[in-house]
Design a protein around this motif. Structure first.
Motif, PDB file in Angstrom:
ATOM      1  N   LYS A   8      -3.477   7.122  -2.726  1.00 11.18           N
ATOM      2  CA  LYS A   8      -3.230   5.876  -2.098  1.00 11.18           C
ATOM      3  C   LYS A   8      -3.762   5.818  -0.854  1.00 11.18           C
ATOM      4  CE  LYS A   8       0.702   2.925  -0.515  1.00 11.18           C
ATOM      5  NZ  LYS A   8       2.227   2.973  -0.846  1.00 11.18           N
ATOM      6  N   GLU A   9      -3.838   6.764   0.129  1.00 14.03           N
ATOM      7  CA  GLU A   9      -4.579   6.771   1.247  1.00 14.03           C
ATOM      8  C   GLU A   9      -6.053   6.424   1.173  1.00 14.03           C
ATOM      9  OE1 GLU A   9      -1.736   9.844   3.850  1.00 14.03           O
ATOM     10  OE2 GLU A   9      -3.011  10.798   2.317  1.00 14.03           O
ATOM     11  N   MET A  11      -7.377   4.889  -1.361  1.00 18.64           N
ATOM     12  CA  MET A  11      -7.720   3.386  -1.657  1.00 18.64           C
ATOM     13  C   MET A  11      -7.415   2.546  -0.602  1.00 18.64           C
ATOM     14  SD  MET A  11      -4.991   1.148  -4.094  1.00 18.64           S
ATOM     15  CE  MET A  11      -3.614   1.100  -2.934  1.00 18.64           C
ATOM     16  N   LEU A  12      -6.333   2.872   0.077  1.00 24.60           N
ATOM     17  CA  LEU A  12      -6.378   1.918   1.500  1.00 24.60           C
ATOM     18  C   LEU A  12      -7.356   2.011   2.448  1.00 24.60           C
ATOM     19  CD1 LEU A  12      -2.421   2.363   1.931  1.00 24.60           C
ATOM     20  CD2 LEU A  12      -3.679   0.186   0.793  1.00 24.60           C
ATOM     21  N   TYR A  17     -11.161   6.396  -4.957  1.00 23.01           N
ATOM     22  CA  TYR A  17      -9.822   7.026  -5.440  1.00 23.01           C
ATOM     23  C   TYR A  17      -9.549   6.932  -7.063  1.00 23.01           C
ATOM     24  CZ  TYR A  17      -8.167   2.123  -6.290  1.00 23.01           C
ATOM     25  OH  TYR A  17      -8.151   0.824  -6.576  1.00 23.01           O
ATOM     26  N   HIS A  58       4.683  -6.758   1.419  1.00 18.64           N
ATOM     27  CA  HIS A  58       4.907  -6.158   2.761  1.00 18.64           C
ATOM     28  C   HIS A  58       5.660  -6.898   3.520  1.00 18.64           C
ATOM     29  CE1 HIS A  58       4.217  -3.496   6.244  1.00 18.64           C
ATOM     30  NE2 HIS A  58       3.656  -4.573   6.732  1.00 18.64           N
ATOM     31  N   TYR A  74      -0.208  -4.745  -6.331  1.00 19.50           N
ATOM     32  CA  TYR A  74       0.757  -3.812  -5.835  1.00 19.50           C
ATOM     33  C   TYR A  74       1.974  -4.766  -4.923  1.00 19.50           C
ATOM     34  CZ  TYR A  74      -2.240   0.099  -7.091  1.00 19.50           C
ATOM     35  OH  TYR A  74      -3.049   0.836  -7.586  1.00 19.50           O
ATOM     36  N   THR A  76       2.919  -4.710  -2.168  1.00 19.30           N
ATOM     37  CA  THR A  76       3.113  -4.126  -1.130  1.00 19.30           C
ATOM     38  C   THR A  76       2.101  -3.924   0.129  1.00 19.30           C
ATOM     39  OG1 THR A  76       2.773  -1.799  -1.954  1.00 19.30           O
ATOM     40  CG2 THR A  76       5.108  -2.666  -1.992  1.00 19.30           C
ATOM     41  N   ASN A  77       0.789  -4.138  -0.236  1.00 16.87           N
ATOM     42  CA  ASN A  77      -0.342  -4.208   0.567  1.00 16.87           C
ATOM     43  C   ASN A  77      -0.916  -5.393   1.066  1.00 16.87           C
ATOM     44  OD1 ASN A  77      -0.525  -1.242   0.217  1.00 16.87           O
ATOM     45  ND2 ASN A  77      -1.644  -1.910  -1.670  1.00 16.87           N
ATOM     46  N   THR A  78       0.189  -6.438   0.704  1.00 17.77           N
ATOM     47  CA  THR A  78      -0.188  -7.818   1.152  1.00 17.77           C
ATOM     48  C   THR A  78       0.731  -8.615   2.181  1.00 17.77           C
ATOM     49  OG1 THR A  78      -1.037  -8.450  -1.238  1.00 17.77           O
ATOM     50  CG2 THR A  78      -0.390 -10.260   0.210  1.00 17.77           C
ATOM     51  N   ASP A  94      -4.899  -6.540  -4.153  1.00 13.46           N
ATOM     52  CA  ASP A  94      -4.456  -6.046  -2.806  1.00 13.46           C
ATOM     53  C   ASP A  94      -4.859  -4.261  -3.021  1.00 13.46           C
ATOM     54  OD1 ASP A  94      -2.385  -5.539  -4.504  1.00 13.46           O
ATOM     55  OD2 ASP A  94      -0.949  -5.855  -2.736  1.00 13.46           O
ATOM     56  N   VAL A  95      -5.885  -3.888  -3.418  1.00 11.70           N
ATOM     57  CA  VAL A  95      -5.885  -2.470  -3.334  1.00 11.70           C
ATOM     58  C   VAL A  95      -6.592  -1.920  -2.113  1.00 11.70           C
ATOM     59  CG1 VAL A  95      -6.234  -2.254  -5.779  1.00 11.70           C
ATOM     60  CG2 VAL A  95      -8.268  -2.789  -4.413  1.00 11.70           C
TER      61      VAL A  95
END
Length: 95
Positions: A8-9, A11-12, A17, A58, A74, A76-78, A94-95
Motif C-alpha cells: 500500500k505504501e 502504491m501511494l 507494487y 477519505h 479504493y 479511501t485515497n479520494t 485512486d491507486v
C-alpha cells in the motif's frame, strides 16, 4: 538498512507494487461492496447515499454529489471537495 514499505505504501508513493496484496485486496473488496450498495440506491435515499459516500471516501465536502452508477478502486485515497458533482458512469481511479 531502510524500512521495508508495504505494498500500500509503495502504491501511494507511485512505486511498483503488487496489487493482489492481502491488505490492498481487503480494501478493494470493501470499496466494491460500498460502491455496489451506493449504486443500488434511489433518489429517494439521499441520507443513505451520503452515509455510503462518507464511509467510502477519505473526505467528502458539503454538497458533494455523485450520480450513480460510479466506480472506484479504493475510495479511501479520494478527497471530494465542497459542491462537487460527478455525473453517472464516473470512474475514480485512486491507486
Amino acid at each position: 538498512a531502510g524500512q521495508v514499505k508495504s505494498q500500500k505504501e509503495r502504491m501511494l508513493a507511485g512505486e511498483l507494487y503488487v496489487a493482489n496484496d492481502a491488505e490492498l485486496s481487503r480494501e478493494n473488496h470493501r470499496a466494491k461492496r460500498l460502491v455496489w450498495e451506493f449504486n443500488q440506491t434511489t433518489e429517494e435515499q439521499p441520507e443513505e447515499r451520503q452515509r455510503l459516500l462518507t464511509a467510502m471516501f477519505h473526505k467528502i465536502g458539503a454538497g458533494g454529489y455523485i450520480e450513480p452508477p460510479f466506480h472506484t478502486d479504493y475510495g479511501t485515497n479520494t478527497t471530494i471537495g465542497q459542491h462537487f458533482y460527478a455525473n453517472y458512469d464516473a470512474i475514480f481511479v485512486d491507486v
